[in-house]
Scaffold this motif. Structure first.
Motif, mmCIF file in Angstrom:
data_model
loop_
_atom_site.group_PDB
_atom_site.id
_atom_site.type_symbol
_atom_site.label_atom_id
_atom_site.label_comp_id
_atom_site.label_asym_id
_atom_site.label_seq_id
_atom_site.Cartn_x
_atom_site.Cartn_y
_atom_site.Cartn_z
ATOM 1 N N MET A 36 4.627 -13.764 -2.273
ATOM 2 C CA MET A 36 5.271 -14.462 -1.152
ATOM 3 C C MET A 36 4.522 -15.484 -0.544
ATOM 4 O O MET A 36 4.732 -16.042 0.678
ATOM 5 C CB MET A 36 5.605 -13.237 0.171
ATOM 6 C CG MET A 36 4.410 -12.303 0.345
ATOM 7 S SD MET A 36 3.149 -12.791 1.005
ATOM 8 C CE MET A 36 3.788 -13.296 2.553
ATOM 9 N N SER A 73 -3.561 -13.402 6.626
ATOM 10 C CA SER A 73 -3.176 -14.125 5.519
ATOM 11 C C SER A 73 -1.561 -14.200 5.768
ATOM 12 O O SER A 73 -1.078 -15.176 5.296
ATOM 13 C CB SER A 73 -3.570 -13.580 4.234
ATOM 14 O OG SER A 73 -3.040 -12.113 4.210
ATOM 15 N N LEU A 74 -1.178 -13.100 6.151
ATOM 16 C CA LEU A 74 0.594 -13.261 6.442
ATOM 17 C C LEU A 74 0.932 -14.174 7.207
ATOM 18 O O LEU A 74 1.592 -15.105 7.261
ATOM 19 C CB LEU A 74 1.069 -11.791 7.053
ATOM 20 C CG LEU A 74 1.187 -10.773 5.736
ATOM 21 C CD1 LEU A 74 1.136 -9.379 6.579
ATOM 22 C CD2 LEU A 74 2.197 -10.903 5.069
ATOM 23 N N TYR A 112 4.796 -4.555 9.783
ATOM 24 C CA TYR A 112 3.225 -4.478 9.431
ATOM 25 C C TYR A 112 2.323 -4.438 11.102
ATOM 26 O O TYR A 112 1.253 -3.550 11.168
ATOM 27 C CB TYR A 112 2.628 -5.648 8.882
ATOM 28 C CG TYR A 112 1.341 -5.093 7.746
ATOM 29 C CD1 TYR A 112 1.539 -4.715 6.447
ATOM 30 C CD2 TYR A 112 0.166 -5.627 8.469
ATOM 31 C CE1 TYR A 112 0.462 -4.622 5.820
ATOM 32 C CE2 TYR A 112 -1.202 -5.103 7.715
ATOM 33 C CZ TYR A 112 -0.893 -4.989 6.389
ATOM 34 O OH TYR A 112 -1.885 -4.459 5.602
ATOM 35 N N ALA A 145 -5.839 -8.462 6.539
ATOM 36 C CA ALA A 145 -4.423 -8.800 6.019
ATOM 37 C C ALA A 145 -3.591 -9.460 6.727
ATOM 38 O O ALA A 145 -2.769 -10.441 6.270
ATOM 39 C CB ALA A 145 -3.846 -7.407 5.596
ATOM 40 N N PHE A 151 2.448 -5.165 -3.173
ATOM 41 C CA PHE A 151 1.978 -5.211 -1.955
ATOM 42 C C PHE A 151 0.839 -5.235 -1.794
ATOM 43 O O PHE A 151 0.098 -6.050 -0.958
ATOM 44 C CB PHE A 151 2.843 -4.032 -1.205
ATOM 45 C CG PHE A 151 2.517 -3.780 0.288
ATOM 46 C CD1 PHE A 151 3.381 -4.471 0.973
ATOM 47 C CD2 PHE A 151 1.427 -3.142 0.726
ATOM 48 C CE1 PHE A 151 3.343 -4.347 2.454
ATOM 49 C CE2 PHE A 151 1.542 -3.048 2.077
ATOM 50 C CZ PHE A 151 2.482 -3.519 3.003
ATOM 51 N N LYS A 152 0.121 -4.458 -2.626
ATOM 52 C CA LYS A 152 -1.240 -4.302 -2.366
ATOM 53 C C LYS A 152 -2.084 -5.634 -2.503
ATOM 54 O O LYS A 152 -3.067 -5.899 -1.728
ATOM 55 C CB LYS A 152 -1.977 -3.352 -3.455
ATOM 56 C CG LYS A 152 -2.479 -2.200 -3.161
ATOM 57 C CD LYS A 152 -2.988 -1.696 -2.333
ATOM 58 C CE LYS A 152 -4.162 -2.704 -2.013
ATOM 59 N NZ LYS A 152 -4.263 -3.539 -0.907
ATOM 60 N N SER A 180 -1.073 -8.586 -2.198
ATOM 61 C CA SER A 180 -0.527 -9.524 -1.288
ATOM 62 C C SER A 180 0.386 -10.620 -2.166
ATOM 63 O O SER A 180 -0.070 -12.079 -1.775
ATOM 64 C CB SER A 180 -1.532 -10.389 -0.640
ATOM 65 O OG SER A 180 -2.470 -9.513 0.197
ATOM 66 N N SER A 229 -7.334 -10.557 2.825
ATOM 67 C CA SER A 229 -5.911 -10.402 2.548
ATOM 68 C C SER A 229 -5.158 -9.145 1.831
ATOM 69 O O SER A 229 -4.437 -8.565 2.225
ATOM 70 C CB SER A 229 -5.312 -11.722 1.878
ATOM 71 O OG SER A 229 -3.958 -11.692 1.592
ATOM 72 N N ALA A 230 -6.132 -8.999 0.735
ATOM 73 C CA ALA A 230 -5.523 -7.919 -0.289
ATOM 74 C C ALA A 230 -5.951 -6.488 0.281
ATOM 75 O O ALA A 230 -5.087 -5.417 0.333
ATOM 76 C CB ALA A 230 -6.303 -8.065 -1.678
ATOM 77 N N GLY A 262 -5.901 -3.739 3.192
ATOM 78 C CA GLY A 262 -5.269 -3.679 4.311
ATOM 79 C C GLY A 262 -4.710 -2.183 4.437
ATOM 80 O O GLY A 262 -5.151 -1.203 3.944
ATOM 81 N N LEU A 263 -3.344 -2.342 5.218
ATOM 82 C CA LEU A 263 -2.899 -0.965 5.296
ATOM 83 C C LEU A 263 -2.290 -0.367 4.068
ATOM 84 O O LEU A 263 -2.350 0.853 3.910
ATOM 85 C CB LEU A 263 -1.656 -1.099 6.388
ATOM 86 C CG LEU A 263 -1.974 -1.451 7.976
ATOM 87 C CD1 LEU A 263 -0.718 -1.707 8.535
ATOM 88 C CD2 LEU A 263 -2.618 -0.033 8.268
ATOM 89 N N GLY A 264 -2.233 -1.073 3.000
ATOM 90 C CA GLY A 264 -1.910 -0.817 1.772
ATOM 91 C C GLY A 264 -2.867 0.179 1.066
ATOM 92 O O GLY A 264 -2.444 1.125 0.322
ATOM 93 N N ASN A 265 -4.037 -0.088 1.236
ATOM 94 C CA ASN A 265 -5.398 0.660 0.656
ATOM 95 C C ASN A 265 -5.318 2.072 1.558
ATOM 96 O O ASN A 265 -5.734 3.014 0.973
ATOM 97 C CB ASN A 265 -6.686 -0.068 0.724
ATOM 98 C CG ASN A 265 -6.635 -1.355 0.361
ATOM 99 O OD1 ASN A 265 -5.851 -2.391 0.870
ATOM 100 N ND2 ASN A 265 -7.445 -1.622 -0.788
ATOM 101 N N ALA A 294 1.201 -16.167 0.110
ATOM 102 C CA ALA A 294 0.138 -15.780 0.903
ATOM 103 C C ALA A 294 -1.083 -16.250 -0.091
ATOM 104 O O ALA A 294 -2.002 -17.163 0.475
ATOM 105 C CB ALA A 294 -0.363 -14.456 1.127
HETATM 106 N N1 PFF Z 1 -2.103 -6.490 0.877
HETATM 107 C C1 PFF Z 1 -1.704 -5.946 1.979
HETATM 108 C C2 PFF Z 1 -2.128 -4.437 2.055
HETATM 109 O O1 PFF Z 1 -2.425 -3.849 1.039
HETATM 110 O O2 PFF Z 1 -2.055 -4.163 3.283
HETATM 111 C C3 PFF Z 1 -0.433 -6.293 2.706
HETATM 112 C C4 PFF Z 1 -0.072 -7.661 2.595
HETATM 113 C C5 PFF Z 1 -0.931 -8.700 3.057
HETATM 114 C C6 PFF Z 1 1.165 -8.084 1.801
HETATM 115 C C7 PFF Z 1 -0.373 -9.995 2.793
HETATM 116 C C8 PFF Z 1 1.484 -9.400 1.565
HETATM 117 C C9 PFF Z 1 0.475 -10.375 2.359
HETATM 118 F F1 PFF Z 1 1.024 -11.687 2.097
#
Ligand code: PFF
Length: 467
Positions: free
Chosen positions: A237, A328-329, A110, A325, A231-232, A234, A27-28, A30-33, A239
């Motif tokens: 919200m 989990s959303l 996303y 990711a 955001f990174k 997660s 979940s953590a 993802g596109l964030g990294n 999740a």
């Molecule tokens: N953590 C994910 C990322 O860094 O791409 C983005 C994300 C996933 C945000 C799940 C919130 C979430 F619930």
């Protein structure tokens, strides 16, 4: 009849410690990294930003993540049900409700970006991205995002993929897939890191990443780092409440959260190592903004031997990360609908995907059909991104921290965190409680005010002062 009832009331969960780590890390990461972390680092001056980001993860992101895990595991319920169970007659469940809404909105944009990534795997493999000139790769990117049928096709394909996995369930879907994908991601990243590091002139990129220039730390850099940490990981919200609810009573939650935050940070750094040494070695600029991944990276790959192979691998690993990711959303509304309304998993998944697809299409078409539809000064894509990152996630995070710190009560938190006293982690509980009571809320209030541009007068005051 009895059997049917049992099937309905029996709650699925992750089946092993490895499975839990894989899913939560899935979940953590993802596109964030791979998309956000590098471009935000590039735009904010490199190593000094990374140092501040690490502090934000440790002092804010990590405690909120642990809070969500504690709430989820204790109640064994979805984001709304969890607050309802803990405080039945108080409006705390609105925090969970806002989480479900956030999940929808994040998914809306996303899945657009994930669709571009899926498309890029095929473009890279098929030879559409063979130029080493950013003008050319920008042309390819621009024609993709300003199209109609093409980006929509990829977005709906993404939804179909994650919908299928989610429908298979928590153990057989999420856990099985992330357990497979996470090691694959590490291996692919490692291969690309080695490639990037062995290019002549890679040292400059490494220095950019790891040699901090403290004069670059300004107030706005700190804010960018804090927002990214949210955001990174997660958090903010629901999740992590939802995933926490699938975690076994014997799991050591603080240890797990620390492991996940460390591994997630490692992936971000590995993505940085994959990208910046190559960017510098081949003479590109690091501060390209959001298009770094889609325009500069293909040009970088095309400037090196066997670039096409590495480019395909790179976009594959990004797709893998984004997929984990998104699971989990998507699970946030699915858990909510199946538990609060007793919908079947199949019905909940199909209808949620349909709703996200429709909402998300407006984000995808933000560069074409809806380019001129501007709401609060933003296109749909930017609006969803802005509302979630700058408003809903920080608000969610602050309430989660306040709930655990001030409402749930020290004794109960300690019981949950120590697995009913079986773990001897008194000191850790105390540090954690101090963070969620004071540090986290104060830090988040600052991010929130900045996100809403209410802090501008303060920023201009601090503008030329480096911390
Ligand atoms: N953590 C994910 C990322 O860094 O791409 C983005 C994300 C996933 C945000 C799940 C919130 C979430 F619930």
């Amino acid at each position: 009849m009895v059997l049917k009832k049992e099937i309905h009331t029996k709650r699925e969960g992750f089946s092993s410690s490895i499975g839990v780590i894989a899913a939560v890390l899935g979940s953590a990461v993802g596109l964030g990294n791979i998309w956000k972390f590098p471009y935000v680092t590039g735009a904010n001056g490199g190593a000094a930003f990374i140092l501040v980001y690490l502090l934000c993860v440790a002092l804010v992101g990590l405690p909120v993540m642990l809070s969500e895990h504690l709430i989820g595991r204790h109640t064994k319920a979805n984001a709304v049900g969890a607050f309802k169970a803990l405080q039945p007659r108080r409006p705390w469940l609105l925090v969970g409700g806002a989480g479900v809404l956030s999940a929808f909105l994040i998914m809306a944009f996303y899945t657009t970006v994930a669709g571009w990534i899926y498309a890029y795997i095929f473009k890279a493999a098929g030879g559409a991205l063979i130029s080493a000139k950013p003008e050319d790769t920008f042309g390819v990117f621009n024609s993709l995002i300003s199209g109609v049928g093409e980006p929509l096709f990829w977005q709906w394909l993404v939804l179909l993929v994650i919908g299928t996995i989610i429908m298979a369930g928590v153990t057989k879907g999420i856990e099985r897939v992330t357990k497979l994908l996470m090691p694959l991601l590490f291996i692919l990243l490692l291969v690309i890191d080695i490639r990037s590091l062995t290019l002549p002139g890679a040292g400059e990129g490494l220095a950019f990443l790891f040699k901090p220039d403290f004069s670059k730390i300004t107030f706005s850099v700190v804010l960018a780092a804090l927002g990214l940490a949210f955001f990174k990981l997660s958090v903010g919200m629901g999740a992590m409440i939802t995933y926490g609810s699938y975690v076994d009573k014997n799991e050591n939650l603080p240890k797990m959260a620390i492991k996940v935050a460390l591994a997630d940070t490692l992936v971000s750094l590995m993505a940085g190592i994959a990208i910046f040494p190559a960017v510098f070695a081949l003479g590109f600029e690091p501060n390209q903004g959001a298009k770094l991944l889609f325009v500069i990276i293909p040009a970088v790959f095309n400037s090196m031997p066997f670039g096409r192979v590495f480019m395909v691998l790179f976009f594959m690993l990004t797709a893998v990360a984004a997929t984990g990711a998104m699971l989990s959303l998507l699970e946030v509304p699915i858990a909510y609908l199946t538990e609060q309304y007793r919908w079947t998993r199949r019905k909940a998944t199909l209808l949620t995907i349909l709703a996200i697809g429709l909402l998300g299409s407006t984000a995808t078409l933000s560069n074409s059909v809806f380019a001129n539809v501007i709401v609060f000064g933003k296109t749909f894509f930017d609006l969803f991104d802005f509302t979630t990152s700058n408003i809903l996630l920080p608000v969610g995070g602050i309430f989660v921290a306040l709930f655990v710190g001030w409402q749930w009560g020290y004794a109960k938190v300690k019981r949950e965190m120590s697995n009913e006293g079986r773990l001897k982690n008194d000191g850790l509980v105390r540090i954690y409680m101090f963070l969620v009571k004071f540090i986290v809320p104060i830090a988040i209030v600052i991010v929130l005010l900045a996100g809403l541009n209410l802090i501008n007068p303060i920023i201009s005051f601090f503008k030329d002062i480096s911390i």
